[in-house]
Structure formats: structure tokens, C-alpha cells
Design an enzyme around this catalytic site. Structure first.
Site, short mmCIF file in Angstrom:
data_model
loop_
_atom_site.label_atom_id
_atom_site.label_comp_id
_atom_site.label_asym_id
_atom_site.label_seq_id
_atom_site.Cartn_x
_atom_site.Cartn_y
_atom_site.Cartn_z
N GLY D 163 0.82 -1.20 0.00
CA GLY D 163 0.00 0.00 0.00
C GLY D 163 0.86 1.25 0.00
O GLY D 163 2.05 1.20 0.30
N CYS D 164 0.25 2.38 -0.37
CA CYS D 164 1.00 3.62 -0.47
C CYS D 164 1.45 4.10 0.91
O CYS D 164 2.63 4.38 1.13
CB CYS D 164 0.16 4.69 -1.17
SG CYS D 164 -1.52 4.86 -0.55
N TYR D 165 0.50 4.18 1.86
CA TYR D 165 0.87 4.59 3.22
C TYR D 165 1.91 3.64 3.82
O TYR D 165 2.93 4.08 4.37
CB TYR D 165 -0.36 4.64 4.13
CG TYR D 165 -1.31 5.79 3.90
CD1 TYR D 165 -0.88 7.11 3.98
CD2 TYR D 165 -2.66 5.55 3.64
CE1 TYR D 165 -1.77 8.17 3.80
CE2 TYR D 165 -3.55 6.61 3.46
CZ TYR D 165 -3.11 7.91 3.55
OH TYR D 165 -3.98 8.95 3.38
#
Lengths: 356, 356, 356, 356
Positions: D163-165
Site C-alpha cells: 500500500g502507499c501509506y
């Protein structure tokens, strides 16, 4: 010359509050109406409707109202007839004419923010929109541009509130049209903030589809073109071309208009004509020579600012700026209501523009 | 329960207008003061100053005021002593203490929006800023956070208006600090719109240097850290860490605070503590469980919205939102003035948040 | 028909890298030049200058270059003569002509991004700008609009890179002007992102002075008007009116042009004329009927997208979009260099537009 | 020390192009994949899918591709098995695991950008998401964070792209976790641009619902929290708290992490640890002391920039920045593909950050 007292004496007894209903209250124009009417000395908003959010407190959906306005939303589809002194219809066209048919009783004032009652000639409407199912009401309705039709608005029971682009374009052109000074075709280049597209989950209104970009849309086919044209045609036989563009910002319309004068006039002489035409108008501000409007200086206010420059050879450029949700929609709707009901025309409309 | 009448009875006779001066009127806090005070029932802005624009009408520089407030700016460096009942100092620190020295006469109320009179302990001030040249006035001054120091503000003649970040952080922490419930270090992650940097031609405030980017700044060295710490230290021996960030937007501060409770509490119990602590406060709104503040819902208003969530193991996160130019600066300054002068505390501060 | 191989065979031997100097490297055009040239197969940037940041590594000021391009900036005022094969002058007008005088030796290629060498007629330049102090070089210079002047650019040693607005306007009008089809006055309504104002600490470029607002500027007096007019005048005797506006976004120019055809033509026939005129051009894309340019779809690329619509009565609207820092400045400068040096015209210019 | 040659020798024969399919090509991650892969020396995108736009040319929907990449979209629901050497799944979770089941054959490389193959422990996945219907593939899959799991990625046939986070948080914490230096709870305050919400017509992603506002969301319940926690738990027994916020901008994540060291360390010593841990990494840049990341300086690139500051008492703040669509999604997916296939790890990932 500063107008210290912004507003005129009201003919309305202050001790009796009128009841207002906002039909379709959770779009941007509905929300703007609530925000402004909350400070109105004669109006209580007693009814707000939404099919989507019915049964919920508006302050639970929009916490900005928390502690200030916490009314429960009732279904838009309910029968609201006879419940209010004034109704604001913040509905899509088509739906709006149906609501007007149900609510119209010759007593309550109806201000329709859709396009359904803006056209005196039903053929123009139907050509641009859909078949009109409340034609019997068209002759009762008034095009609610107070600076031109104030006398007709007084006492009116059904008011077709003008479109946002047409407000900016028509008021920008009116003094020259009225004086009969324009000769050449009129090119109207308008730019609007995104709130004009409404509070609907549309792909084209997404942040990532708007931010850091700029584009024209509806070139030659936008429905506000016939609305502008029909007003221009009342005063001249000139043709307009209207090209709207989408600005990466929330609020504001700036309209740049190009045309040609029959005979060259000095910029200052045209400005004087504008000042004279709009003398006494509370919400029209004519800029001085060399100054041009900026949407940021009308934001959150009911003002339309107009500046212009004419050239030695007769060409002229006129620039107008409004907040599309205020003078372009909800503010003008309240102005129309104030006039129709004989209230102070500026009541709840005196907020200064906010910047930055 | 909606507070229908937002405000308290004023002890001030309405028939006598007080004169206000805004020293440094053309920055964002000065402009915000004018915009709000224009609707104040007891205050007339009779003096606005600017060295840069002296001699010009403010409405010529900021057309938003056109037709509404067209006063001529006088030099900030003029002697304004004895000319007003209340002065708002919208000046840089250092310059501000000098102005306060000249204007302080024990009669006029001075609200200083700079940092010069926010610190009871001059050493903390001088460590963070510069040598203080008006130390004799420090003992006369009050830290103008009404929700904590209202009683001291009443009748005060010199008020140090809190910083924008400190307002959001201190009010976010105050109920837990006062109750003595916090155990762990406090991490304060703040994000501010660009108007917090003022209306100065600085490279770092350019549109192209801010838009479409996000960055921390002043990590561990920002001057608002000691301002927050000194208030925290009055109620606990906890240390704070403060990291501000720059948001690509105009107005608004959101502060996210992380800490640990001495003993785990349910979210709702902590919210109840907050509601009780701030009971009767006009401008503090505590969100319900599961709802968190959004700067858009306080924008252009004097509200601070606070939401929070606690966890089973005692960790807690608190979120507060303000408009940095209103509750974080000019709105709070007016609130302080209202209290100091015995006026209705909410006078000219009842505008609803504006959205979108 | 997809141009699979975007680029033409290069006449340049790949084994010898040419040296490029960017004079004034820390403005937005200088930075954009570095970003693009870093991937150029024949060019090494061996010299970057800045008086403000001299002695510093560019990657310390702009961490985006960290690990990739960490050259030290040398003073712009140094003597750079004879040190490079090509110079890009990213300097203010006036300063630029002086630098050109020092650097011109008939060997190195100079691409000047200022206005100093855009005008064949020095009187027009001096009327719009300042006295020209390098008039002896004007006859050596070429107006660097490759789609019109490619043959002249080949082998040129001094190239006046066109302004951003003129690029969008002239290429938008060129096919109709060349064909002699236009009859009426030309109204050019342009809108530009803020990067067009450069990386200077100016009040009007602040985030809070630009964001959430939209305004025209330089109405009837902008210096790009004579630059557009002189090109229009080479092909017709029509007059233009040019009104630029400031968009609240970083990059992109959209130009909407209104005029009238001598005789009505169908939209598709005009589009065919455009496609034919620009046949083989790598960076001009003509939209299909009903599709209009959006700045977001040319952003970070060297493309100019053009769409248009004509009406039955001969009126026509043309819309063009460019990235003002690429096709409107640094990209076009590289395109000019590539042509002048006989390199692949698309070298280092093949990046796709980036969205969102 | 500038890495002049950014990339490593490829073990792949350049004369054979591999075929890539992008399943779900018209969202922001799909579009970003196309934009980058177009310049890949070993990859041809031969298949792009969309149920919504099937049968249309992608360049007709997104004119940015006009003249460069004009492939027709085929239905996502078609059988694509055996047609490509590598598949990128840009689908919602749930849908993605079903597609993976159909496509997995032990030969083609599948890079899944959804969450479906990020969790080694299916219980954590099912607790956060939905029942997993392709559990037999989980043991075949690798968590695609190259800086930690490069060796496992080599030769892998199924890669769960992080995921990006989590990418921003885990890489920000990894060196300290690996060294075992952290003692206190970890507070992760993340802020993301709107493109992270995808290209879906959702109310909360509208321009008018995002612009000029800032808010937290998913406090304590965001699905990226268990993804970060499971990686942290591999190296320590510390708990994280994760609060994401929505930034009014398109691209970029900035993550600010607060924690406490077991024993105080100087900032520079921690930076040295980071530089050593990430030595040789192409896409990790460690800032110097006093410098902090800015999303604008990684925008459109595959970099993660990390800066930090430690305090005398052991408290520490770490800041990381990525482009959520590049290192946070599509760029990292290509990096994973490059590693899995034995290609140059930086192929098609060498674009510089773009600013402004």
C-alpha cells in the site's frame, strides 16, 4: 462616496417572521441559502428537504451547522403545500417545474433556482431542455434579474432565478445594449469555479480531474447560451457566442466579453454610462478605469463587479465577476425574495467578500 | 440542543460607539479584523494604518471593500496615542512591543496579535525571539485565551493574543491536562494553510512553491513550541514535541495530537470531559464519537472543533481545527476585546463557516 | 495513425557529447531545461549559473536533483564565452541582450528565452520594452517557432525563443491565416498558470493572492500582444485583441480565440486544413470534432493541442493548450536547439503528459 | 557523490520484448503504469483492459495518449490467461484475488496492486478486509517492498505490491526497527493527496469537498494500519497508531512518525544508520541534517525521501515523502517486475521529479 447605509427602508413589519422552505437543501445552493438566511431579520427557515438524507439532522451531515442550525431534513417528495410563505426550489430542471405546480397557490412566493421558469418563450426552453409540463405557470413567472426587472419582481409569486453565467454576461452587457451602442457580434468567454457543477458525485468534478487543469466545455451547445441570447435579443439583433470553461477553484465566475461599438467611445465615457445605468444598485460595483474585477473580491458576497476598456477603433472588452453561488444563485434568489415580499432588498446579503 | 441566541447579554450601552484602530491594517489579520468589525454593533473602525500604502484608500488596494469601507490609510509610524478606545496591533514582533509602549496609557485596550506579550516569563520569550524592550508592560498583560483566562481578560488593558498553532494545540489538550489524565509525552502534528505566513512577498509562500506540495518546517525549532510548552507546563510536567507543516490551501489549521492516558478511558468518557470543561463556551464545539474536525467546517468562523479517539491501552489521539485567521488570530482578538470591554462576547463573530 | 517512432533520424554523431550552459538556471525555465536535458543523448549540461545561489550545489537548493544532478552553480556574471556549444539564456529582457552580446561568436548556438530577439523590427520591441543595446545581432537572430520557421532555425546561431502566450496564439491561428480565410477581428482570450510569472518573490504570485481567485491582467497593454500581432500582420491585415488571465494552478496555458471566416466552412473542413498544415509535426496534435484541449493533457510535455468549432454564419472559435514551461518555453528552446544543431528534433522531448 | 549511472547491469537480453497486460487500465494506477512502461526498453504493453470503456481507444478517453499510445481497451472480464509475460492487476481487493486465480500459471509474473496478497497471515487480511478466496496462492506470494524483500522478489511469480501509506511508513521506520533502537509506541501521522482515493465518482473526492479543506479519516480503523503493524511486528513488539489525512492536492504522501529511542542518539548518527541501511538503493534518498522531505521534490518519481531529527531525551521524529502513484503504487510495481524478471531495476523509472 461610500454607501454607509447599505440597504433601503423595509416596508415589512419586523415583528412577524415569515416561514421559508428550502426544497433540496443539501446541494451547494441549498446550503448557501441556509447560511445566508440564518441572519435574515424577517425569515425563519422552517423546512429543509432532501430525499437522500431525509430523517437526518443537517448538522450531522454538515458539521459546520453544529450548534447553530440543527433541523431535521424531511423528504423532498413530501407534500409541502401551504406550509411556508416562501419556497426556494433547489432542484434539477424538470423536477422543479413539477414541484412548482404542486406548490403554486398564488400566495406563497416561489423562487426557482432551476432553468424551468427563466424563459418567456417555451419553445426556446424546450429546444434547450425538455418538454415543459407546467406551461400554464410560465406567464405567471418573472425572470429574476432585479437590476433589469425589479418592478416586475415586486409582488411576483413565481420567479425564475437566472443562471450563473447569464447573470454575469447579461449584467455585463446591459448598459451598452440598452443604449444601443453595440454593433459587432458578441463573444462571451466565461470561466467558472467547480461548485457550479453542483454537489453530485460526477467523474468530471473530481479533485484529480479538475485541479491543475483548465478546459472549455459545452462549446456552442451550453444551455446558458439561449438564456443569454434571449435577453440580448430583447435589446438588439446581435448574435452571441458563449464558451464556458472550468476553473480549478471552488467559487466564482469571471466573464470576459468582446464586441465592437457602433462608434468609438472613451473608456471613461463607457464607465460613466455603466455607473449611470446601475445608479442606486446595491450589488453592482463599476470599477474605475484600469481596474478589472477579480473573483476573489466578490467571493461569498452578492456583488457583481464590472470593469471594461474600449479602444480607439471601437473594439471593447468588458469583464464581470460574481460568486456563482451568491449573485449567481442563492444570493440573487434571496434578493428576489426580498423584493417580491417588500423586504429590505439587502437583508441577509450584506456580508463582505472574504479573502484570502 | 441548538443555542438559538448565540451570545450573552452585553453590559455595554449600545448608544455609544467605541473607536477602534488597526495598526498594520493591510496584512491578512488586519483585513480580517476590518471584515468582521464592520458588523460590530459597538465598534467603529476609525483608524487604519500602513506604512506601505499610506495615503491610499484601502478600497483602492482591496476592491472587496469598494462601496463599503473606503477609509484612507495613515502611516503606522504616526503617533496614534489617545485616538482610539481599542487598538489592534497587527505588527511583527519587536515592532509591536514598541508600539505598545507608545500606546499604553491604562485606558485604551490594546490587543497585540504578535508574540510580544504572550509570555509571562520574559526569559522564554527572549530565548525564542529577541531582547524584550517593554518588559515593564509584561506584568500588565494577559494571555488572551478566553476559554482558560476569561476572568483575567475582563478589564485588561493589554492582551497578548495567542498564536494560531498554540490556540489549536492548547485548547485541544486543556481538558485532559486540567484533569491530570495525561501520562505520556505529547506529540503535536500541526498543519496550516498558507495565510499563516502573512501577506509578504516571500519565495516560500509563492503559489508555485506551495501548491501541489506538502512539507514540514521549523522541526524542533518553531517559536510556537515554547508558547505551547509554557501552557502545558502550568498543568503538568509533560514534554511536547511540535512539528508544523504547510498545507496547499489558504485558511485553516488542523492539529493532530498523540499522547497516552494514565489509565485507559472510553472515547465517550473523554468526550464528556471535554463537553463539561467547555460547557457554555460559544466557540468550542466537541464532535460526537467517530466524527473528526475538518478545517472546511470552521473556515471563516471563530469556532474550534475538537474530536478524539482513545484506545484500550490508553493511547489517545485528539484532533482540533480552527480558521487560523479567525479563532487563530483576528476573531480571537475581537473575542478578547469584547470580553475586556464588557461587550457581548460573540459580537461580530457569529458568521457561520462557509463552504465550499 | 499512431506515430510509433516519435522522432526523426539524427544527423549527429552520437559519440561526441555537446556542452550546454544554462545562464540563469534557478528559475522555473532553467530548472525545466535541466530536467529535460538530463535525458538528452547528445547534450551534457556542463555549466549552470545563478548570481543568487552561486557557489551552492543545485541539489542543495532543489533536493529533487539529489543523487542525479549535483553541479555547483557559478555566477551568472562570470565570463562564459567559449565554454559551451550551446547557451540557454534564462534571463530578464535587457540583461539577456547584454549576455548575448558577450556570448555571440558565430559558433555557439544561443537560445534566448527572453523577448530580446523575438522582434525583427526593433521599433516594435523598443515600443513594448526598452531601448535595444544589441541591435547588430537582431539580423542574425531567428524567431524560434519551429512549425513556421524550421528552415531558418537550421544552422542558426541566435534564436529568439517565442513567448508562451504567443506560441499558443500564433500556432492556433496559423493555418487559417496562411490560407487567408479569416475576415474579422481576432479576440484572443488567454489563461495561464502561475509559473508563467517566474520564480520571484512577488506579492501578486503569492499562494493567497492567486488561489481561489481568477482575474485578467495587462488588458490591452501586455507585451505579448505586439509579439502576436507582428506574426499575424505577416499574413493578414487583421487586428488582434489580447487579454491574458491568471489561473490558480501551476502550469498550463489555454487560449480561446474568436474570429470570423470570410466564408463559412464546416468544422471538419477547418480541422482538415489544420491537420494538413501541421502534417508531420511531432508536437502539434489536432483534436477531432467535438473534442477540445485541456491543459492537463499536455502538462509536462512539449505538445500543443488544438481544437475548434465553426458556425454556419462564419464565426469560429479555436482553442489551444500548451504547458507554458515546456512548449511555451524550455521544451521549445530544446526543440530549437535540436533543429539548429541538426539533432533529432524530439530528443529529450518525448515525455508523455502527466496526469493527475 | 552522484550516482552517475542510475541503474544496474541488466541480465536480460535486449532483443526480446516482453508482453505486459494492465488489468484495469483506466484508473490512476493503470494510467501511471502505461505512462512509465512506454519508455521501458524490454516491455511492450500489449493488453489494456476496462469493463467501463471496453472497445474504445484509450487515447479517445485520455487525449494525453493521442499520437503515442492508442490501443483499444478490451473487457477486464475476458480471459487473459497465457497472453502476457507479466500482468499488473489494478483492481479492487476481492476482484483482484479472483483475477490472480485465473491468471496464475507459475510462468507469468503477476504484480497485484490491491491488498489481496500483501498479508502472509490470512487472518489479518480477513480481519481487515473480506474472506480470502485464493488462499492457496498466498504462500506463493511475496510482499513487494524491494528495499527489504529484494531477494524474495527475484523470480517470484506473484507479488503483493505494498500500500502507499505502508510504503512510506515502513521504509521510514525500517533502519531503526532493524537495529532494534526503538523503545516507545510509534505514532504515524500520514497525509495523502486525493489520487490515493482512485478515479471513482465519489462525493468525498469532489473538488469542492476536498479543496481548501483538510481532515483526518479512518482514525484507528484504516486498513493500512494492520499492513504497517505486521511489518513492524516482525522486528519489534511495538504498537503503532496510524492516522491518515486527506490533502487538497493530487499526488504525494508525507508521513511524519513520532517515537522514542531506547537511548538518545545524535541526529547525524541516526542519519548515518539510515544511509548505511539503504546503501546502494536507487530510490531511497536520505536527507542531510536539518533538511526534510517535501512531496513536491519526489512528485512523478519513484523516490522516497527521508529526513529526521532526534532529541537529547531520546524522542525522535522521522519524515518520509513519496509520490503515492509511483513509489506508492505503479512505480514500485514496475520496480518489482524488473526485479522479478531480472531486468535493470531502474528501467523506465529514471524520470526526475517534476516541479512546479
Amino acid at each position: 462616496m461610500v454607501k454607509k447605509e447599505h440597504g433601503q427602508a423595509s416596508s415589512f413589519p419586523r415583528d412577524k417572521m415569515l416561514q421559508a422552505g428550502i426544497i433540496g437543501a443539501t446541494g451547494y445552493t441549498g446550503l448557501a441559502l441556509i447560511s445566508m438566511l440564518i441572519s435574515h431579520p424577517n425569515i425563519t427557515v422552517n423546512r429543509i428537504t432532501s430525499n437522500t438524507y431525509k430523517g437526518k439532522k443537517i448538522s450531522d451531515i454538515f458539521p459546520l451547522f453544529k450548534g447553530r442550525f440543527e433541523k431535521v431534513l424531511v423528504p423532498t417528495d413530501d407534500n409541502h403545500t401551504g406550509k411556508c410563505d416562501v419556497y426556494f426550489l433547489c432542484l434539477p430542471h424538470g423536477t422543479s417545474m413539477e414541484a412548482a405546480k404542486r406548490l403554486y397557490d398564488g400566495k406563497a412566493v416561489i423562487v426557482d433556482l432551476s432553468a424551468d421558469f427563466r424563459f418567456e418563450d417555451v419553445k426556446i426552453y424546450e429546444n434547450a431542455y425538455i418538454p415543459h409540463t407546467a406551461q400554464e405557470l410560465i406567464s405567471q413567472s418573472v425572470f429574476g434579474l432585479p437590476e433589469i426587472y425589479r418592478e416586475k419582481i415586486k409582488g411576483a409569486k413565481l420567479i425564475g432565478n437566472p443562471g450563473c453565467y447569464p447573470t454575469s454576461a447579461i449584467l455585463g452587457l446591459y448598459p451598452l445594449l440598452k443604449a444601443g451602442y453595440l454593433a459587432g457580434d458578441i463573444f462571451i468567454d466565461s470561466k467558472s469555479g467547480v461548485s457550479g457543477a453542483g454537489r453530485e458525485a460526477k467523474l468530471g468534478s473530481l479533485f484529480c480531474e479538475v485541479s491543475e487543469g483548465f478546459r472549455p466545455y459545452g462549446v456552442g451547445v451550453h444551455r446558458h447560451e439561449p438564456e443569454i441570447q434571449k435577453e440580448v435579443s430583447k435589446l438588439s439583433n446581435l448574435k452571441i457566442m458563449f464558451v464556458p470553461h472550468l476553473l480549478p477553484m471552488n467559487r466564482g465566475i469571471l466573464t470576459t466579453i468582446y464586441s465592437t461599438l457602433k462608434e468609438p467611445l472613451k473608456t471613461n465615457d463607457v464607465l460613466t454610462l455603466y455607473k449611470k445605468t446601475y445608479e442606486g444598485e446595491h450589488f453592482v460595483r463599476i470599477m474605475d478605469e484600469g481596474v478589472y474585477p477579480d473573483t476573489r473580491f466578490v467571493r461569498f458576497s452578492n456583488y457583481i463587479d464590472i470593469g471594461l476598456k474600449s479602444f480607439d477603433d471601437g473594439r471593447i472588452v468588458i469583464v464581470s465577476a460574481i460568486d456563482n453561488l451568491v449573485k449567481g444563485a442563492s444570493g440573487q434568489a434571496i434578493q428576489n425574495m426580498n423584493i417580491a415580499l417588500g423586504l429590505d432588498e439587502t437583508a441577509s446579503l450584506t456580508a463582505l467578500p472574504q479573502y484570502p
